[in-house]
Write a protein that holds these residues in place. Sequence first.
Motif, PDB file in Angstrom:
ATOM      1  N   ASP A 190      22.672   5.936  10.341  1.00  0.00           N
ATOM      2  CA  ASP A 190      21.955   7.212  10.334  1.00  0.00           C
ATOM      3  C   ASP A 190      21.196   7.392   9.021  1.00  0.00           C
ATOM      4  O   ASP A 190      20.034   7.806   9.009  1.00  0.00           O
ATOM      5  N   SER A 191      21.851   7.089   7.923  1.00  0.00           N
ATOM      6  CA  SER A 191      21.223   7.234   6.612  1.00  0.00           C
ATOM      7  C   SER A 191      20.074   6.256   6.442  1.00  0.00           C
ATOM      8  O   SER A 191      19.040   6.593   5.843  1.00  0.00           O
ATOM      9  N   ASN A 192      20.238   5.051   6.955  1.00  0.00           N
ATOM     10  CA  ASN A 192      19.148   4.074   6.900  1.00  0.00           C
ATOM     11  C   ASN A 192      17.923   4.592   7.645  1.00  0.00           C
ATOM     12  O   ASN A 192      16.790   4.481   7.166  1.00  0.00           O
ATOM     13  N   VAL A 193      18.145   5.177   8.816  1.00  0.00           N
ATOM     14  CA  VAL A 193      17.045   5.726   9.617  1.00  0.00           C
ATOM     15  C   VAL A 193      16.402   6.896   8.869  1.00  0.00           C
ATOM     16  O   VAL A 193      15.171   7.026   8.856  1.00  0.00           O
ATOM     17  N   SER A 209      10.521   6.572  -3.558  1.00  0.00           N
ATOM     18  CA  SER A 209      10.856   5.147  -3.416  1.00  0.00           C
ATOM     19  C   SER A 209      11.455   4.778  -2.069  1.00  0.00           C
ATOM     20  O   SER A 209      11.857   3.629  -1.878  1.00  0.00           O
ATOM     21  N   ALA A 210      11.538   5.697  -1.148  1.00  0.00           N
ATOM     22  CA  ALA A 210      12.184   5.416   0.142  1.00  0.00           C
ATOM     23  C   ALA A 210      11.540   4.220   0.842  1.00  0.00           C
ATOM     24  O   ALA A 210      12.220   3.455   1.526  1.00  0.00           O
ATOM     25  N   SER A 234      20.974  -3.697   1.362  1.00  0.00           N
ATOM     26  CA  SER A 234      22.089  -2.792   1.073  1.00  0.00           C
ATOM     27  C   SER A 234      22.064  -1.611   2.031  1.00  0.00           C
ATOM     28  O   SER A 234      21.064  -1.356   2.681  1.00  0.00           O
ATOM     29  N   ALA A 235      23.171  -0.911   2.057  1.00  0.00           N
ATOM     30  CA  ALA A 235      23.252   0.319   2.843  1.00  0.00           C
ATOM     31  C   ALA A 235      22.552   1.431   2.069  1.00  0.00           C
ATOM     32  O   ALA A 235      22.405   1.365   0.845  1.00  0.00           O
ATOM     33  N   ALA A 236      22.159   2.460   2.771  1.00  0.00           N
ATOM     34  CA  ALA A 236      21.459   3.587   2.153  1.00  0.00           C
ATOM     35  C   ALA A 236      22.301   4.221   1.043  1.00  0.00           C
ATOM     36  O   ALA A 236      21.781   4.562  -0.023  1.00  0.00           O
ATOM     37  N   PHE A 269      19.002  14.021   4.407  1.00  0.00           N
ATOM     38  CA  PHE A 269      19.555  12.997   3.524  1.00  0.00           C
ATOM     39  C   PHE A 269      20.184  13.654   2.293  1.00  0.00           C
ATOM     40  O   PHE A 269      21.287  13.310   1.875  1.00  0.00           O
ATOM     41  N   TYR A 270      19.486  14.637   1.731  1.00  0.00           N
ATOM     42  CA  TYR A 270      20.002  15.358   0.571  1.00  0.00           C
ATOM     43  C   TYR A 270      21.305  16.072   0.927  1.00  0.00           C
ATOM     44  O   TYR A 270      22.298  15.989   0.191  1.00  0.00           O
ATOM     45  N   GLU A 271      21.288  16.761   2.050  1.00  0.00           N
ATOM     46  CA  GLU A 271      22.469  17.500   2.497  1.00  0.00           C
ATOM     47  C   GLU A 271      23.679  16.578   2.651  1.00  0.00           C
ATOM     48  O   GLU A 271      24.801  16.925   2.277  1.00  0.00           O
ATOM     49  N   LEU A 272      23.437  15.384   3.161  1.00  0.00           N
ATOM     50  CA  LEU A 272      24.526  14.440   3.402  1.00  0.00           C
ATOM     51  C   LEU A 272      25.031  13.754   2.138  1.00  0.00           C
ATOM     52  O   LEU A 272      26.213  13.429   2.033  1.00  0.00           O
ATOM     53  N   HIS A 273      24.141  13.510   1.182  1.00  0.00           N
ATOM     54  CA  HIS A 273      24.496  12.609   0.080  1.00  0.00           C
ATOM     55  C   HIS A 273      24.399  13.201  -1.319  1.00  0.00           C
ATOM     56  O   HIS A 273      24.716  12.499  -2.298  1.00  0.00           O
ATOM     57  N   ALA A 274      23.993  14.455  -1.465  1.00  0.00           N
ATOM     58  CA  ALA A 274      23.864  15.034  -2.807  1.00  0.00           C
ATOM     59  C   ALA A 274      25.209  15.064  -3.525  1.00  0.00           C
ATOM     60  O   ALA A 274      25.277  14.796  -4.731  1.00  0.00           O
TER      61      ALA A 274
END
Length: 184
Positions: free
Chosen positions: A7-10, A62-63, A71-73, A26-31
């Motif tokens: 999901d993060s890769n997408v 840079s995305a 690597s993974a996201a 992405f921010y919500e998931l990984h901040a």
Amino acid sequence: MAASDDDSNVLLVDIARGSRDAFDRFYELHAGLAFGVVLRVVRDRALAEDILQDVFVKVWRSAGQFDRNRSAATTWLVTIARNAAIDNVRRSQRRVMTTQINEWNGGNDKSSEDEMMITDDKRVLAICLDELEGKQRWAVGKAYLEGFTYQELAVAMDAPLNTVRSWLRRSLHRLRLCLEERQL
């Protein structure tokens, strides 16, 4: 709510295409993860928050460079966060070192004894720096007095990044040993 690496890769692919919604998700998931990495390095909550903002600006810009085959996201994000935090710490250390060197070079309220000690310290430092090989001495000066990053040094020296890191690490170790021998 956790997201899978897929999901993060997408999401990163969508961010590279300019999707603001993907970026927000992405921010919500990984901040939280990125903030934790940065905070462990800088140990200052307010500073970590500032660096976190820079990290996600870099994610946005840079995305398109993200390669899911390498690597993974989350690994990619953690690397960006860690490097940003370490760069901040290095910049702070450079400022402290530059301030100390400037104090050695200036300051009118020192006694003649202080001036003699500073002159002697500068002489010992110069001797120890001269003991380093040319490339290594140049790299130490550029990194710690002029603020070059490892990447900038690697480009300037036309050398692999890890080689430059190794040179600096060994050079600083030799410099420290030399200064300790001379009790500076």
